[in-house]
Design an enzyme around this catalytic site. Structure first.
Site, PDB file in Angstrom:
ATOM      1  N   CYS A 183     -45.943   2.536  30.014  1.00 10.71           N
ATOM      2  CA  CYS A 183     -46.960   1.485  29.853  1.00 10.71           C
ATOM      3  C   CYS A 183     -46.958   0.799  28.483  1.00 10.71           C
ATOM      4  O   CYS A 183     -47.006  -0.431  28.406  1.00 10.71           O
ATOM      5  CB  CYS A 183     -48.345   2.063  30.124  1.00 10.71           C
ATOM      6  SG  CYS A 183     -48.544   2.734  31.785  1.00 10.71           S
ATOM      7  N   ARG A 204     -40.136   6.557  16.783  1.00 10.33           N
ATOM      8  CA  ARG A 204     -39.096   6.930  17.738  1.00 10.33           C
ATOM      9  C   ARG A 204     -39.565   8.081  18.621  1.00 10.33           C
ATOM     10  O   ARG A 204     -38.801   8.986  18.948  1.00 10.33           O
ATOM     11  CB  ARG A 204     -37.783   7.287  17.030  1.00 10.33           C
ATOM     12  CG  ARG A 204     -36.560   7.136  17.985  1.00 10.33           C
ATOM     13  CD  ARG A 204     -35.266   7.610  17.357  1.00 10.33           C
ATOM     14  NE  ARG A 204     -34.996   6.918  16.117  1.00 10.33           N
ATOM     15  CZ  ARG A 204     -34.520   7.526  15.025  1.00 10.33           C
ATOM     16  NH1 ARG A 204     -34.274   8.815  15.029  1.00 10.33           N
ATOM     17  NH2 ARG A 204     -34.296   6.825  13.929  1.00 10.33           N
ATOM     18  N   SER A 205     -40.825   8.046  18.993  1.00 12.25           N
ATOM     19  CA  SER A 205     -41.323   9.067  19.908  1.00 12.25           C
ATOM     20  C   SER A 205     -40.660   8.885  21.266  1.00 12.25           C
ATOM     21  O   SER A 205     -40.252   7.783  21.640  1.00 12.25           O
ATOM     22  CB  SER A 205     -42.844   8.950  20.055  1.00 12.25           C
ATOM     23  OG  SER A 205     -43.173   7.762  20.755  1.00 12.25           O
ATOM     24  N   ASP A 222     -37.325   6.156  12.100  1.00 15.79           N
ATOM     25  CA  ASP A 222     -38.044   7.410  12.227  1.00 15.79           C
ATOM     26  C   ASP A 222     -38.264   7.964  10.822  1.00 15.79           C
ATOM     27  O   ASP A 222     -37.676   7.473   9.850  1.00 15.79           O
ATOM     28  CB  ASP A 222     -37.198   8.372  13.077  1.00 15.79           C
ATOM     29  CG  ASP A 222     -37.942   9.655  13.404  1.00 15.79           C
ATOM     30  OD1 ASP A 222     -39.017   9.568  14.004  1.00 15.79           O
ATOM     31  OD2 ASP A 222     -37.446  10.742  13.067  1.00 15.79           O
ATOM     32  N   ILE A 223     -39.062   8.999  10.717  1.00 14.72           N
ATOM     33  CA  ILE A 223     -39.325   9.580   9.395  1.00 14.72           C
ATOM     34  C   ILE A 223     -38.056  10.148   8.767  1.00 14.72           C
ATOM     35  O   ILE A 223     -37.920  10.217   7.549  1.00 14.72           O
ATOM     36  CB  ILE A 223     -40.428  10.669   9.505  1.00 14.72           C
ATOM     37  CG1 ILE A 223     -40.901  11.083   8.111  1.00 14.72           C
ATOM     38  CG2 ILE A 223     -39.937  11.870  10.314  1.00 14.72           C
ATOM     39  CD1 ILE A 223     -42.135  11.948   8.108  1.00 14.72           C
TER      40      ILE A 223
END
Length: 303
Positions: free
Chosen positions: A142, A177-178, A200-201
């Site tokens: 979603c 970047r989950s 990302d981290i």
């Protein structure tokens, strides 16, 4: 030119009336069951928002708050319950590989978030249909889908280009970047022709489509870049860092950039409006519209 601020409600309104109209013509109302098995206040806020907006569209919603240790059994029951049209789990539950197991437990015919391995495979291989006849589209997550719809609404997608190439020539950063939002979003944008810096981290990866690939899908490349190396070249910067202390430095942004935030907090500094051509502070209401849309689509497939 002054920065144009685009609110999520403006984009969502394009879908809400269509969904409400279609649901009103049905004898049975589609029902979504949401499972909240964490203590995340933002997840609970999203659940409350979902309930309100689903009701406005004529869709049924039931929130089940349970301990996470009971979630697997609860998902099995909902999978087998014919009265349940769609299932939504509010992540993270464990915040590790166990969440992927939970995603794959949701029956694909009821997975409104499109996180099951079936839909995951479709997304990353750029296969947008479930059947050879191309009558049933795969479900997309979603929030990534909401960001795509926002970008389309504000004109980032160029429909004068061939289908599948609407983002050709665009350089985009996705700061997140989950597995639930950032990675699938980067893949969707790359599959539409963009060069995407997935930040990302720990590192920065490039998602880009390989024209020579047997399937028209993206490839991923590791880099040694830092944000200050790539942000200044980006036409679009999309942030989704769920930490109030994180701010995208305005000084890194390219003049005229399109800035979009999907985090539960504001990731851009107030000065973003001094340099951006378009700023979208939130996509939450569009996410709810995509949730409604996915639920209705799955209900129709089930019928």
């Amino acid at each position: 030119m002054p920065c144009k601020v685009v609110l999520a409600a403006e984009v969502a309104s394009n879908y809400t009336s269509e969904i409400k109209s279609e649901v009103s013509q049905k004898d049975t109302r589609p029902k979504l069951v949401g499972f909240l098995a964490n203590d995340d206040p933002y997840a609970e806020k999203y659940a409350q928002s979902s309930s309100k907006h689903l009701a406005e569209a004529g869709l049924d919603f039931e929130l089940r708050q349970i301990p996470r240790e009971e979630l697997e059994a609860a998902l099995k029951d909902a999978n087998e319950d014919p009265s349940v049209s769609g299932i939504l789990v509010y992540y993270p539950v464990y915040g590790d590989d166990r969440d992927q197991k939970l995603q794959d437990m949701v029956d694909p015919t009821k997975d409104v978030e499109g996180l099951n391995v079936v839909y995951n495979g479709k997304l990353y291989s750029n296969d947008r249909y479930l059947d050879d006849e191309k009558t049933r589209k795969a479900i997309l997550p979603c929030t990534p889908l909401a960001v795509v719809k926002v970008l389309d609404h504000i004109g980032v997608y160029d429909h004068s280009l061939p289908y599948g190439d609407h983002l050709r020539g665009k350089t985009i950063a996705v700061v997140n970047r989950s597995e639930v939002v950032g990675r699938p979003l980067a893949a969707l944008l790359a599959n539409d022709g963009a060069k995407v810096y997935s930040i990302d981290i720990n590192d920065i990866q490039i998602f880009a489509r390989d024209a020579a690939a047997s399937i028209n899908s993206h490839t991923t490349t590791m880099t040694a870049f830092k944000p200050e190396d790539v942000i200044p070249e980006c036409d679009v910067v999309i942030t989704g860092v769920p930490a109030a202390m994180y701010k995208m430095p305005t000084s890194l942004l390219k003049p005229g950039v399109v800035a979009v935030n999907f985090a539960s907090v504001r990731n851009f500094e107030p000065e973003v409006k001094d340099i951006a051509s378009i700023y979208v502070p939130s996509v939450g209401k569009v996410t709810v519209s995509m949730l409604q849309r996915n639920l209705l689509r799955l209900f129709n497939y089930q019928q």
